[in-house]
Design a protein around this motif. Structure first.
Motif, PDB file in Angstrom:
ATOM      1  N   PHE A 123       0.701  -1.290  -0.009  1.00 51.12           N
ATOM      2  CA  PHE A 123      -0.091   0.021   0.055  1.00 51.12           C
ATOM      3  C   PHE A 123       0.979   1.353   0.187  1.00 51.12           C
ATOM      4  O   PHE A 123       0.763   2.198  -0.699  1.00 51.12           O
ATOM      5  N   GLU A 124       1.937   1.024   0.941  1.00 50.55           N
ATOM      6  CA  GLU A 124       2.828   2.391   0.970  1.00 50.55           C
ATOM      7  C   GLU A 124       3.585   2.612  -0.337  1.00 50.55           C
ATOM      8  O   GLU A 124       3.523   3.863  -0.905  1.00 50.55           O
ATOM      9  N   ARG A 125       3.975   1.469  -1.060  1.00 44.30           N
ATOM     10  CA  ARG A 125       4.685   1.497  -2.323  1.00 44.30           C
ATOM     11  C   ARG A 125       3.692   2.119  -3.418  1.00 44.30           C
ATOM     12  O   ARG A 125       4.090   3.007  -4.351  1.00 44.30           O
ATOM     13  N   LEU A 126       2.410   1.656  -3.364  1.00 41.63           N
ATOM     14  CA  LEU A 126       1.480   2.055  -4.365  1.00 41.63           C
ATOM     15  C   LEU A 126       1.270   3.449  -4.356  1.00 41.63           C
ATOM     16  O   LEU A 126       1.178   4.175  -5.266  1.00 41.63           O
ATOM     17  N   ILE A 127       1.046   4.075  -2.899  1.00 37.41           N
ATOM     18  CA  ILE A 127       0.680   5.557  -2.718  1.00 37.41           C
ATOM     19  C   ILE A 127       1.875   6.130  -3.112  1.00 37.41           C
ATOM     20  O   ILE A 127       1.707   7.371  -3.912  1.00 37.41           O
ATOM     21  N   LYS A 128       3.092   5.574  -2.859  1.00 36.95           N
ATOM     22  CA  LYS A 128       4.085   6.417  -3.273  1.00 36.95           C
ATOM     23  C   LYS A 128       4.767   6.620  -4.716  1.00 36.95           C
ATOM     24  O   LYS A 128       4.794   7.512  -5.295  1.00 36.95           O
ATOM     25  N   TYR A 129       4.556   5.325  -5.499  1.00 34.49           N
ATOM     26  CA  TYR A 129       5.043   5.076  -6.663  1.00 34.49           C
ATOM     27  C   TYR A 129       3.984   4.853  -7.779  1.00 34.49           C
ATOM     28  O   TYR A 129       4.194   4.925  -9.043  1.00 34.49           O
ATOM     29  N   GLY A 130       2.852   4.693  -7.289  1.00 34.35           N
ATOM     30  CA  GLY A 130       1.701   4.251  -8.508  1.00 34.35           C
ATOM     31  C   GLY A 130       1.079   5.616  -9.088  1.00 34.35           C
ATOM     32  O   GLY A 130       0.146   5.103  -9.948  1.00 34.35           O
ATOM     33  N   HIS A 131       1.512   6.617  -8.941  1.00 34.90           N
ATOM     34  CA  HIS A 131       0.674   7.800  -9.677  1.00 34.90           C
ATOM     35  C   HIS A 131      -0.934   7.566  -9.500  1.00 34.90           C
ATOM     36  O   HIS A 131      -1.585   7.740 -10.393  1.00 34.90           O
ATOM     37  N   LEU A 132      -1.297   7.282  -8.346  1.00 32.12           N
ATOM     38  CA  LEU A 132      -2.772   7.274  -7.996  1.00 32.12           C
ATOM     39  C   LEU A 132      -3.566   8.555  -7.934  1.00 32.12           C
ATOM     40  O   LEU A 132      -3.118   9.640  -7.700  1.00 32.12           O
ATOM     41  N   LYS A 133      -4.685   8.317  -8.463  1.00 33.16           N
ATOM     42  CA  LYS A 133      -5.652   9.564  -8.592  1.00 33.16           C
ATOM     43  C   LYS A 133      -5.842   9.894  -6.732  1.00 33.16           C
ATOM     44  O   LYS A 133      -5.753   9.035  -6.038  1.00 33.16           O
ATOM     45  N   ASP A 134      -6.345  11.016  -6.949  1.00 33.85           N
ATOM     46  CA  ASP A 134      -6.765  11.538  -5.397  1.00 33.85           C
ATOM     47  C   ASP A 134      -7.513  10.563  -4.650  1.00 33.85           C
ATOM     48  O   ASP A 134      -7.298  10.054  -3.649  1.00 33.85           O
ATOM     49  N   PHE A 135      -8.740  10.058  -5.270  1.00 39.58           N
ATOM     50  CA  PHE A 135      -9.781   9.015  -4.739  1.00 39.58           C
ATOM     51  C   PHE A 135      -9.083   7.866  -4.532  1.00 39.58           C
ATOM     52  O   PHE A 135      -9.575   7.148  -3.569  1.00 39.58           O
ATOM     53  N   GLN A 136      -8.182   7.409  -5.273  1.00 37.99           N
ATOM     54  CA  GLN A 136      -7.499   6.153  -5.206  1.00 37.99           C
ATOM     55  C   GLN A 136      -6.459   6.304  -3.999  1.00 37.99           C
ATOM     56  O   GLN A 136      -6.398   5.301  -2.880  1.00 37.99           O
ATOM     57  N   VAL A 137      -5.981   7.413  -3.772  1.00 40.37           N
ATOM     58  CA  VAL A 137      -5.216   7.642  -2.795  1.00 40.37           C
ATOM     59  C   VAL A 137      -5.700   7.590  -1.221  1.00 40.37           C
ATOM     60  O   VAL A 137      -5.600   6.693  -0.363  1.00 40.37           O
ATOM     61  N   LYS A 138      -6.983   7.967  -1.440  1.00 39.42           N
ATOM     62  CA  LYS A 138      -7.624   8.029  -0.222  1.00 39.42           C
ATOM     63  C   LYS A 138      -8.323   6.552   0.131  1.00 39.42           C
ATOM     64  O   LYS A 138      -8.118   6.249   1.295  1.00 39.42           O
ATOM     65  N   LYS A 139      -8.624   6.041  -0.742  1.00 38.90           N
ATOM     66  CA  LYS A 139      -9.104   4.608  -0.765  1.00 38.90           C
ATOM     67  C   LYS A 139      -7.950   3.832   0.033  1.00 38.90           C
ATOM     68  O   LYS A 139      -8.162   2.935   0.665  1.00 38.90           O
ATOM     69  N   PHE A 140      -6.861   3.534  -0.917  1.00 36.90           N
ATOM     70  CA  PHE A 140      -5.714   2.669  -0.329  1.00 36.90           C
ATOM     71  C   PHE A 140      -5.119   3.025   0.864  1.00 36.90           C
ATOM     72  O   PHE A 140      -4.420   2.288   1.580  1.00 36.90           O
TER      73      PHE A 140
END
Ligand SMILES: Nc1ncnc2c1ncn2[C@@H]1O[C@H](COP(=O)(O)OP(=O)(O)OP(=O)(O)O)[C@@H](O)[C@H]1O
Length: 723
Positions: A447-464
């Motif tokens: 999850f941390e790596r996803l949030i850091k490197y995954g270029h997530l959209k805002d809502f995805q950041v919130k969800k994850f």
């Protein structure tokens, strides 16, 4: 030797004196004969005696008799019974229609210089197996993997089309929920014939090609026609159109055909069985004799009478009157529990009170019912036997998903596990986003790596971020609570509901799988114990097929119980939407009666398995949701206890006519199952059953059967909502 001595001698030898109809069936050897046999009416005994009679009394060579059975198991059973009844006679050819078709096809294609390769069953080149080919075609057309359930549905669809002998322009008239089924079928047929000198054939092609061979090659047909003077087909209510067509051609010259069937036990129309063929028998064979073997030798008076009355609600059938001279014992028992769990507890208690479990069967509509039963029986130390246990539950992708969500809890840095379930978190992650996690290996959580490197959209950041938090505390919860969190908080249930809409999966079935997992999880301390319990159950169910001769209770679907008998039978999970199924009920609402009639027959097959004790079990709540007892449960209840219903009716005759309600339902045509209505006295309720003369309404407090004429005449019910 006189006739009298044939039957008397056989009575001395095997201890069975055939009744009048059975004797008539034995003696009617020439011309077409339809032998309609009620359950337990001595069908096999009669068939074997008939064959023995032909050989002993009419000097027919055993090789000139052909008995076609539905399955290899019944061919073997008949062979054994024949040897036991007539040990001195030479063998008769008992075999399945497929094995007959196989011989014909082999000869036909050989004559044409065409080779062929079987692509079903045990085959040489597994990559050409029917299921593999269909998997590939599904992928080509849908860009998705096919699930096992869809593959089964697709295979059934193809078999149906072929067995009904439908020409290509009519293929689309058969419904199939699998995406692109029609195109897959077209490509599948073309694929098998890609090399005309070397055909790929499946089991259905064996039948259609044999039929075609008889149509095109008159010499070949004549050869087979001359090979047998007497033909007999067993379980003919399960015979498909193409199978009937083959038999019809074979007997065209002499018409010595004995068709043994019970139209009331036809439960495979979804697999192309044609019970209508039996109803039209006289049109096809105008000289046919039709005999009804209605005496049941299996069950007590109460069971026979109840089952006999129950089946009479069907209209498309030969009107038989099953009866018995067996003893009376006890009424058919009906038990309605408040909770689903109470049904299981009751069965366990009942089983613990008897020593002989070998004589007991628990029957249900769907395989899913066996999982919780197996779990509870195992807990209680009671062995069980399952002939065809269905391992699909354990391999189901939903079960695998839940296990993977749990695996991640034990090491949140595992990208390989995350990759298997990333698309099942509600968050619309793309492959590329997950790839970023893989490309940045570390001990950090996915999850941390996803949030850091995954270029997530805002809502995805919130969800994850939320999901990360859930995973941090996940070990504080019981496995059942973890499954709840996966379903609700990680959004898994939302994702699979979307998938159902997109891919045509059966949502109800998937939710049921999750519910079952929660029940299994209830007894486990942690997620590891839960996974072990699942594995243990899987193993246990797999091995249960070896318990046949042990002191083990039989677990079986209604379908697989056909032909079996037990001292005691429990029919369980009798709820609306299961038996009859949701589709049966929907069809019925649209005025189509075929599927509800098949459900009635299936229920009848279940009931007629019991020798002395038959119990029907239902409940009002399952997994915290309200459910409705099966309409068939009530049908039987009103047959078993008609006086109770009369009391209910009496209560309503007292209502005064002057309270006329202009909004009330006034005609029988407006009534249908599923309508939400308001009753002047009892309030809101749902019509759960509707028979001529009465309606059954589930009110919030209880269920009532009301006299229809009273409701209509006195304007007692009005429509609330139609759904
Ligand atoms: N005339 C008879 N008198 C006494 N018992 C009989 C008679 N006919 C058959 N039976 C007995 O009834 C039982 C059922 O017979 P059988 O197995 O032939 O029935 P079936 O009709 O093939 O059953 P199913 O419902 O499975 O199709 C057997 O135990 C058999 O011996």
């Amino acid at each position: 030797m006189s006739l009298h001595t044939f039957f008397d001698r056989k009575e001395d030898e095997i201890g069975v004196k055939l009744n009048d109809v059975q004797q008539e069936a034995v003696l009617t050897t020439e011309g077409p004969l339809l032998l309609l046999a009620s359950p337990g009416s001595g069908k096999t005994t009669t068939i074997i005696m008939r064959i023995g009679y032909l050989i002993e009394k009419k000097a027919v060579e055993p090789t000139r008799i052909k008995a076609v059975t539905f399955s290899r198991a019944s061919a073997l059973d008949m062979k054994e019974r024949y040897q036991a009844f007539f040990p001195k006679l030479a063998p008769v050819d008992f075999s399945t229609i497929h094995s007959l078709a196989f011989q014909v096809v082999r000869e036909y294609l050989y004559k044409q210089g065409v080779t062929y390769e079987l692509i079903e069953g045990e085959i040489d080149r597994p990559q050409f197996h029917k299921r593999m080919v269909l998997r590939d075609l599904f992928m080509q057309l849908n860009d998705e993997h096919i699930t096992d359930d869809q593959l089964d549905e697709l295979s059934t669809y193809i078999s149906l089309v072929k067995n009904k002998l439908l020409p290509e322009e009519k293929w689309q008239t058969v419904e199939c929920d699998v995406p692109a089924a029609l195109d897959i079928l077209k490509r599948y047929e073309a694929f098998k014939q890609e090399a005309p000198a070397h055909l790929l054939v499946d089991f259905d092609d064996m039948l259609t090609t044999a039929n075609e061979a008889f149509e095109n090659d008159h010499k070949l047909l004549a050869k087979y026609q001359q090979q047998y003077d007497y033909l007999l087909t067993d379980e003919s209510q399960d015979t498909s159109m193409v199978q009937h067509a083959i038999i019809e051609k074979l007997v065209r010259q002499h018409q010595n055909l004995c068709v043994v069937a019970d139209d009331d036990q036809s439960i495979y129309t979804w697999r192309a069985a044609e019970p209508q063929y039996l109803l039209d028998f006289k049109k096809i064979y105008p000289n046919a004799t039709i005999l009804m073997m209605e005496q049941n030798y299996r069950s007590t008076k109460e069971i026979v009478q109840t089952a006999n009355q129950f089946i009479k609600q069907n209209k498309n059938r030969y009107d038989k009157h099953m009866f018995t001279e067996n003893r009376s014992h006890e009424k058919v028992q009906l038990k309605s529990f408040t909770l689903y769990d109470e049904q299981v507890e009751y069965i366990i208690k009942q089983l613990k009170s008897v020593n002989n479990h070998h004589d007991v069967a628990i029957l249900y509509r769907n395989n899913g019912s066996s999982i919780i039963l197996a779990d509870a029986l195992n807990e209680a130390g009671i062995s069980f036997y399952m002939k065809d246990q269905d391992q699909r539950f354990f391999n189901h992708w939903v079960v695998q998903d839940i296990l993977n969500f749990m695996r991640l809890a034990y090491d949140v840095s595992r990208v390989d596990v995350f990759e298997r379930v990333y698309s099942k978190f509600y968050g619309f992650l793309s492959k590329q986003q997950v790839e970023q996690v893989r490309q940045n290996p570390s001990q950090q959580s996915v999850f941390e790596r996803l949030i850091k490197y995954g270029h997530l959209k805002d809502f995805q950041v919130k969800k994850f971020k939320q999901y990360q938090l859930i995973y941090q505390n996940i070990h504080d919860y019981s496995p059942k609570e973890v499954i709840r969190q996966i379903r609700k908080d990680l959004g898994y249930e939302k994702v699979i509901k979307d998938m159902c809409k997109r891919l045509g999966f059966n949502e109800e079935g998937l939710i049921e799988t999750l519910n079952l997992l929660e029940v299994i999880a209830e007894k486990a301390e942690d997620m590891i114990a839960f996974a072990r319990r699942l594995l243990h159950l899987e193993q246990l169910m797999k091995e249960s097929k070896f318990n046949k001769h042990q002191n083990a209770v039989t677990l079986s679907t209604f379908h697989s119980a056909k032909g079996l008998e037990f001292q005691s039978v429990y029919m369980v999970d009798l709820i609306q939407g299961v038996i009859p199924s949701r589709t049966d009920l929907e069809d019925f609402k649209e005025g189509k009666v075929a599927s509800i009639e098949e459900a009635v027959r299936l229920f009848y097959v279940g009931m007629t398995r019991a020798e002395t004790k038959l119990e029907l079990l239902t409940y009002e709540r399952k997994y915290n949701a309200k459910v409705q007892p099966s309409k068939f449960y009530f049908d039987v209840a009103s047959l078993v206890n008609p006086s109770e219903n009369r009391q209910v009716k009496k209560q309503h005759v007292a209502v005064k006519k002057k309270q006329y309600n202009p909004n009330a339902i006034q005609s029988e045509d407006e009534i249908s199952v599923g309508l939400i209505v308001k009753h002047r006295v009892f309030g809101k309720g749902e019509i759960v059953d509707y028979m001529s003369g009465s309606i059954m309404i589930q009110f919030e407090s209880d269920l009532k059967e009301l006299a229809l004429s009273t409701c209509l005449d006195y304007g007692l019910i009005e429509l609330v909502k139609n759904y």
